[in-house]
Design a protein around this motif. Sequence first.
Motif, PDB file in Angstrom:
ATOM      1  N   SER A   1      22.236  41.085  27.100  1.00 50.64           N
ATOM      2  CA  SER A   1      23.310  42.386  27.522  1.00 50.64           C
ATOM      3  C   SER A   1      22.274  43.851  28.001  1.00 50.64           C
ATOM      4  O   SER A   1      20.779  43.942  27.873  1.00 50.64           O
ATOM      5  N   ILE A   2      22.713  43.895  29.512  1.00 46.88           N
ATOM      6  CA  ILE A   2      21.708  43.920  30.964  1.00 46.88           C
ATOM      7  C   ILE A   2      22.203  45.758  30.307  1.00 46.88           C
ATOM      8  O   ILE A   2      23.737  46.225  30.443  1.00 46.88           O
ATOM      9  N   THR A   3      21.069  46.403  29.944  1.00 42.73           N
ATOM     10  CA  THR A   3      21.524  48.165  29.848  1.00 42.73           C
ATOM     11  C   THR A   3      21.016  48.922  30.938  1.00 42.73           C
ATOM     12  O   THR A   3      21.381  50.069  30.633  1.00 42.73           O
TER      13      THR A   3
ATOM     14  N   GLU B   1      23.114  55.116  35.218  1.00 40.77           N
ATOM     15  CA  GLU B   1      21.849  56.293  35.407  1.00 40.77           C
ATOM     16  C   GLU B   1      23.118  57.041  35.035  1.00 40.77           C
ATOM     17  O   GLU B   1      24.638  57.442  35.092  1.00 40.77           O
TER      18      GLU B   1
ATOM     19  N   ASP C   1      29.109  51.065  22.062  1.00 39.71           N
ATOM     20  CA  ASP C   1      28.108  48.907  22.466  1.00 39.71           C
ATOM     21  C   ASP C   1      27.784  48.473  21.609  1.00 39.71           C
ATOM     22  O   ASP C   1      28.344  48.976  20.502  1.00 39.71           O
ATOM     23  N   PHE C   2      27.163  47.518  22.256  1.00 43.17           N
ATOM     24  CA  PHE C   2      27.216  46.702  21.389  1.00 43.17           C
ATOM     25  C   PHE C   2      25.660  46.249  20.706  1.00 43.17           C
ATOM     26  O   PHE C   2      25.161  45.785  19.186  1.00 43.17           O
TER      27      PHE C   2
ATOM     28  N   CYS D   1      28.829  51.775  26.930  1.00 37.70           N
ATOM     29  CA  CYS D   1      27.934  53.267  27.224  1.00 37.70           C
ATOM     30  C   CYS D   1      26.248  52.920  27.547  1.00 37.70           C
ATOM     31  O   CYS D   1      26.015  53.946  27.569  1.00 37.70           O
TER      32      CYS D   1
ATOM     33  N   GLU E   1      26.057  57.772  30.445  1.00 40.25           N
ATOM     34  CA  GLU E   1      27.146  57.687  31.229  1.00 40.25           C
ATOM     35  C   GLU E   1      28.506  58.379  30.620  1.00 40.25           C
ATOM     36  O   GLU E   1      28.694  59.988  30.888  1.00 40.25           O
TER      37      GLU E   1
ATOM     38  N   ASN F   1      32.013  45.886  19.381  1.00 40.38           N
ATOM     39  CA  ASN F   1      31.823  45.072  20.482  1.00 40.38           C
ATOM     40  C   ASN F   1      33.318  44.481  21.000  1.00 40.38           C
ATOM     41  O   ASN F   1      34.483  44.216  20.080  1.00 40.38           O
ATOM     42  N   LEU F   2      33.310  44.535  22.399  1.00 37.78           N
ATOM     43  CA  LEU F   2      34.573  44.588  23.141  1.00 37.78           C
ATOM     44  C   LEU F   2      35.281  42.848  22.838  1.00 37.78           C
ATOM     45  O   LEU F   2      36.579  42.664  23.172  1.00 37.78           O
TER      46      LEU F   2
ATOM     47  N   TYR G   1      29.464  40.569  33.627  1.00 38.10           N
ATOM     48  CA  TYR G   1      29.244  39.698  32.830  1.00 38.10           C
ATOM     49  C   TYR G   1      30.041  39.054  32.663  1.00 38.10           C
ATOM     50  O   TYR G   1      30.290  37.840  31.490  1.00 38.10           O
ATOM     51  N   PHE G   2      31.193  39.269  32.050  1.00 36.76           N
ATOM     52  CA  PHE G   2      32.223  38.172  31.901  1.00 36.76           C
ATOM     53  C   PHE G   2      32.623  36.986  32.737  1.00 36.76           C
ATOM     54  O   PHE G   2      33.554  37.655  33.309  1.00 36.76           O
TER      55      PHE G   2
ATOM     56  N   ARG H   1      32.281  50.446  32.563  1.00 37.89           N
ATOM     57  CA  ARG H   1      31.330  49.797  34.432  1.00 37.89           C
ATOM     58  C   ARG H   1      30.742  48.801  33.903  1.00 37.89           C
ATOM     59  O   ARG H   1      29.796  49.435  33.172  1.00 37.89           O
TER      60      ARG H   1
HETATM   61  C1  LIG Z   1      25.333  47.790  32.419  1.00 36.93           C
HETATM   62  S1  LIG Z   1      25.469  48.211  31.820  1.00 36.93           S
HETATM   63  C2  LIG Z   1      26.643  49.386  31.612  1.00 36.93           C
HETATM   64  C3  LIG Z   1      26.047  50.750  31.130  1.00 36.93           C
HETATM   65  C4  LIG Z   1      27.685  52.058  31.967  1.00 36.93           C
HETATM   66  N1  LIG Z   1      28.688  51.096  31.726  1.00 36.93           N
HETATM   67  C5  LIG Z   1      27.255  52.084  33.050  1.00 36.93           C
HETATM   68  O1  LIG Z   1      28.698  51.648  34.019  1.00 36.93           O
HETATM   69  O2  LIG Z   1      25.830  52.446  33.657  1.00 36.93           O
HETATM   70  C6  LIG Z   1      26.530  47.291  30.270  1.00 36.93           C
HETATM   71  C7  LIG Z   1      26.396  47.556  29.024  1.00 36.93           C
HETATM   72  O3  LIG Z   1      27.400  46.629  28.421  1.00 36.93           O
HETATM   73  C8  LIG Z   1      26.832  46.587  27.258  1.00 36.93           C
HETATM   74  N2  LIG Z   1      28.001  44.660  26.759  1.00 36.93           N
HETATM   75  C9  LIG Z   1      28.258  43.818  26.973  1.00 36.93           C
HETATM   76  N3  LIG Z   1      29.022  42.947  26.201  1.00 36.93           N
HETATM   77  C10 LIG Z   1      29.168  44.033  25.467  1.00 36.93           C
HETATM   78  C11 LIG Z   1      30.507  44.088  24.193  1.00 36.93           C
HETATM   79  N4  LIG Z   1      30.639  42.528  24.288  1.00 36.93           N
HETATM   80  N5  LIG Z   1      30.858  45.052  24.020  1.00 36.93           N
HETATM   81  C12 LIG Z   1      30.385  45.725  23.643  1.00 36.93           C
HETATM   82  N6  LIG Z   1      29.618  46.047  24.888  1.00 36.93           N
HETATM   83  C13 LIG Z   1      29.249  44.921  25.372  1.00 36.93           C
HETATM   84  C14 LIG Z   1      25.685  45.811  27.094  1.00 36.93           C
HETATM   85  O4  LIG Z   1      25.083  46.060  26.431  1.00 36.93           O
HETATM   86  C15 LIG Z   1      25.509  47.515  28.110  1.00 36.93           C
HETATM   87  O5  LIG Z   1      24.478  48.611  27.299  1.00 36.93           O
END
Ligand SMILES: C[S@@+](CC[C@H](N)C(=O)[O-])C[C@H]1O[C@@H](n2cnc3c(N)ncnc32)[C@H](O)[C@@H]1O
Length: 274
Positions: A72-74, A77, A137-138, A109, A114, A199-200, A220-221, A215
């Motif tokens: 999970s890329i977090t 900003e 977020d998960f 989030c 955000e 979890n989405l 990533y999907f 956003r």
């Molecule tokens: C790159 S960050 C984006 C953060 C923010 N929305 C932004 O645009 O700055 C992606 C986030 O998606 C979350 N994420 C990835 N897969 C997820 C899932 N299946 N359910 C919920 N969150 C997920 C990750 O844990 C991460 O915190």
Amino acid sequence: MRYKDISDIEISSLLEAIYDTYGYDFREYSQAHIRRRITNRLSVSGFENVAQMQSHVLNDETFASELLQDLSITVTEMFRDPTFYRSLRDNVMPVLKTYPFIKIWHAGCASGEEAYSMAILLQEEGLYDRTTIYATDFNQLALNRAKDGIFSNKMIKEYTSNYQLAGGKESFSRYYTSNYDNVIMNQSLKKNIVWANHNLVTDSVFAEVNLILCRNVLIYFEKNLQNKVQTLFYNSLINGGVLCLGSKESLRFSDLYDQYSEIDTKQRIYKKKY
Ligand SMILES: C[S@@+](CC[C@H](N)C(=O)[O-])C[C@H]1O[C@@H](n2cnc3c(N)ncnc32)[C@H](O)[C@@H]1O
């Protein structure tokens, strides 16, 4: 090890094992992303191959949670893509003003920047007191950081600039207190934010909302999973509700594209048709 050296079967076996044991479903995430992250974890952890790493993941929860962090890329900003926030202020806030109560969902989030940006925007538009923000977020570690609302001082210069470019009306410094190397976001911004683990991929609709921001998550999907999550968003939005995606994401190739009109194509802001 170069990432091409790992076979598709090794990756899918690892992802199946993670799903069966921990319930996290990465099976329809972008293969390139997963491959990159697994290769990286392999090289820093010193395992010889994915099979060896797999048996470790299944027997060591600490290692498993490290791997989940990798996947999970977090990165995030405050006021990320200021022109997006400018458009939100100009084109979406007037729509929100027509509702007596407002519900907003930040899906994915990360560490909360955000959601805090949204709280600031809503305060400045006089809408915060009638809004509930669900920030989900998960990744529980990221959510814990989000709840604390403590961010590094080093980022403040950039966040201040983002805020100003986004059309901020105040001095950004009024929204936090400095404390040594960190800043702490004001309590008044937190009061209507509900932080929750969701979890989405595996969880379902939990509220009917006026606005969804998801956003830099769908990128990533794989396409099939993107469509599945878009259905979740569609079912969570009221008619006339607004969906915001990241700058490299689009609804155009989604099965649900025809169900939305475009509010701002460039900023990826869409409105669910009545
Ligand atoms: C790159 S960050 C984006 C953060 C923010 N929305 C932004 O645009 O700055 C992606 C986030 O998606 C979350 N994420 C990835 N897969 C997820 C899932 N299946 N359910 C919920 N969150 C997920 C990750 O844990 C991460 O915190």
